[in-house]
Write an enzyme that holds these catalytic residues in place. Sequence first.
Site, PDB file in Angstrom:
ATOM      1  N   SER A 118       0.827  -1.206   0.000  1.00 29.81           N
ATOM      2  CA  SER A 118       0.000   0.000   0.000  1.00 29.81           C
ATOM      3  C   SER A 118       0.860   1.253   0.000  1.00 29.81           C
ATOM      4  O   SER A 118       0.349   2.338  -0.235  1.00 29.81           O
ATOM      5  CB  SER A 118      -0.937   0.005   1.205  1.00 29.81           C
ATOM      6  OG  SER A 118      -0.228  -0.280   2.368  1.00 29.81           O
ATOM      7  N   HIS A 139      -1.930  -2.806  -6.633  1.00 27.83           N
ATOM      8  CA  HIS A 139      -2.521  -2.488  -5.322  1.00 27.83           C
ATOM      9  C   HIS A 139      -4.042  -2.646  -5.383  1.00 27.83           C
ATOM     10  O   HIS A 139      -4.740  -1.809  -5.961  1.00 27.83           O
ATOM     11  CB  HIS A 139      -2.122  -1.046  -4.946  1.00 27.83           C
ATOM     12  CG  HIS A 139      -2.565  -0.624  -3.593  1.00 27.83           C
ATOM     13  ND1 HIS A 139      -2.756   0.696  -3.246  1.00 27.83           N
ATOM     14  CD2 HIS A 139      -2.863  -1.337  -2.471  1.00 27.83           C
ATOM     15  CE1 HIS A 139      -3.139   0.765  -1.997  1.00 27.83           C
ATOM     16  NE2 HIS A 139      -3.216  -0.447  -1.504  1.00 27.83           N
ATOM     17  N   GLU A 151      -4.876  -0.142  -8.342  1.00 32.53           N
ATOM     18  CA  GLU A 151      -3.907   0.936  -8.554  1.00 32.53           C
ATOM     19  C   GLU A 151      -2.612   0.266  -9.030  1.00 32.53           C
ATOM     20  O   GLU A 151      -2.057  -0.586  -8.330  1.00 32.53           O
ATOM     21  CB  GLU A 151      -3.681   1.674  -7.223  1.00 32.53           C
ATOM     22  CG  GLU A 151      -2.783   2.878  -7.331  1.00 32.53           C
ATOM     23  CD  GLU A 151      -2.604   3.587  -5.973  1.00 32.53           C
ATOM     24  OE1 GLU A 151      -2.568   2.917  -4.929  1.00 32.53           O
ATOM     25  OE2 GLU A 151      -2.488   4.828  -5.981  1.00 32.53           O
ATOM     26  N   ASN A 189      -3.291   6.221  -1.226  1.00 32.88           N
ATOM     27  CA  ASN A 189      -3.013   6.539   0.176  1.00 32.88           C
ATOM     28  C   ASN A 189      -2.456   7.934   0.398  1.00 32.88           C
ATOM     29  O   ASN A 189      -2.547   8.466   1.500  1.00 32.88           O
ATOM     30  CB  ASN A 189      -2.102   5.470   0.777  1.00 32.88           C
ATOM     31  CG  ASN A 189      -2.911   4.227   1.081  1.00 32.88           C
ATOM     32  OD1 ASN A 189      -3.997   4.327   1.650  1.00 32.88           O
ATOM     33  ND2 ASN A 189      -2.422   3.074   0.668  1.00 32.88           N
TER      34      ASN A 189
END
Length: 295
Positions: A118, A139, A151, A189
Site C-alpha cells: 500500500s 494495489h 492501482e 493513500n
Amino acid sequence: MKNISVIGGGTMGNGIAHVFAQNGFSVTLIDLKQEVLDKALATIAKNLDRQVAKDVITEEQKIQTLANITPVTSLKEGVSQADLVIEAATENVEIKLQLFRDLDAFAPDACILASNTSSISITKIASVTQRPEQVIGMHFMNPVPVMKLVEIIEGFKTDKNITESIVELSKELGKVPALTQDYPGFIANRILMPMINEAIISLHEGVAGVTEIDTIMKLGMAHPMGPLQLADFIGLDVCLAILNVLYDGLGNTKYAPCPLLVNMVTSGDLGVKSGRGFYDYSHGTKELVLAPSFQ
Ligand code: CAA
C-alpha cells in the site's frame, strides 16, 4: 498468463486469490503457516457463499473457483511454475525485500513479480532483484472481491510492456486499473491517509465526536464509511505505517500522524482486527458501538 501465485493468506492475499480463481486462473496460494491457509480458504468459501446467495455466481462456479486454488507452504515450490507472482505479505520493508530476493531466485525468468504494497516503494523492492523491469505494483483495495480499483504502480525501471500486460490482466478480472508513478503513498493513500489523519486530529482537538465526524463524511460526501470507521476497517497500525511513509518520504509535516493515532496503536487498539478502535467490535454484530474511550 495462466498460473498466478499469491503470497500471503491474510485479508488481501485471500481476496486476490479469490478474484483470480473466480476468473479461471490457476492460483497457488502461499503462506508459511498451514493454519493461515486453512483460514484463508474458509474465508474465500464464505465470501463465495455471499456471491451465490446474491446470484452473482452459481454453486458450480463456487466449486470451480475453490478447485482453482492450490494452497502450499513452500515458497520455492509455490512459484516454480508462476507466470505472475503477487506478493501480499506483511507490510514490512525488510520482509518484502527478503521475499523479493527469494522470488527472484525461485520464480521462472519470464515471471512478473508484483507487490500489493500500500505504500512501500516499488523501485526499492525492484532494486533487490535481477529483473527490476519485471517488477510492478498491483494495489488491490479491501474487500478485493467487491472493490473495482487496481492501482498499478510503475517502478522507476518497470518495462512499459509489463505495465501494459498488467493493465490488460486487471481488466480481465473485471477491475478498473489506474496507473500511478512510484512516489510515497502512490495516489490512493497519498490522498486517503491525510483525510483519515485530519479526521483523527479533529477528534483529538474536540471539534466533534466519532459519530458526528463519521456521519458528516458518510452522509455529506456519500462515502460508504466515515473516515474513522474506515480507519478501523483498514487497521490503525496500517494507517500509522502509511502516514509515516508519507511523512518520511515527502518530508512535509502535514503528513505527521496525529498523536491520538500513535497512542491507540501503541496501546493495541488497532480497529476491527483487535476488536477495538474508534468503535468496539467485541459484540460480533454489524452494529456500530463506540469504543469506551469515545463514549
Ligand atoms: N467478498 C465478497 N463480497 C463481499 C465482501 C467480500 N469480502 N464484503 C462485502 N461483500 C458484498 C456483500 O455481499 C454485499 O453485496 P450486495 O451489494 O450484492 O448486497 C456488498 O458487498 C456490500 O456488503 P454488505 O452489505 O455486507 O455491507 P456494506 O453495504 O456495509 O458494504 C463495504 C461493505 C463494501 C465494505 C462498504 O462499506 C465499503 O465500500 N466500504 C469502504 C471500503 C473502502 O474504502 N475500501 C478501501 C480501503 S483502503 C485499501 O484497501 C487500501 C489501502 O492501501 C489502505
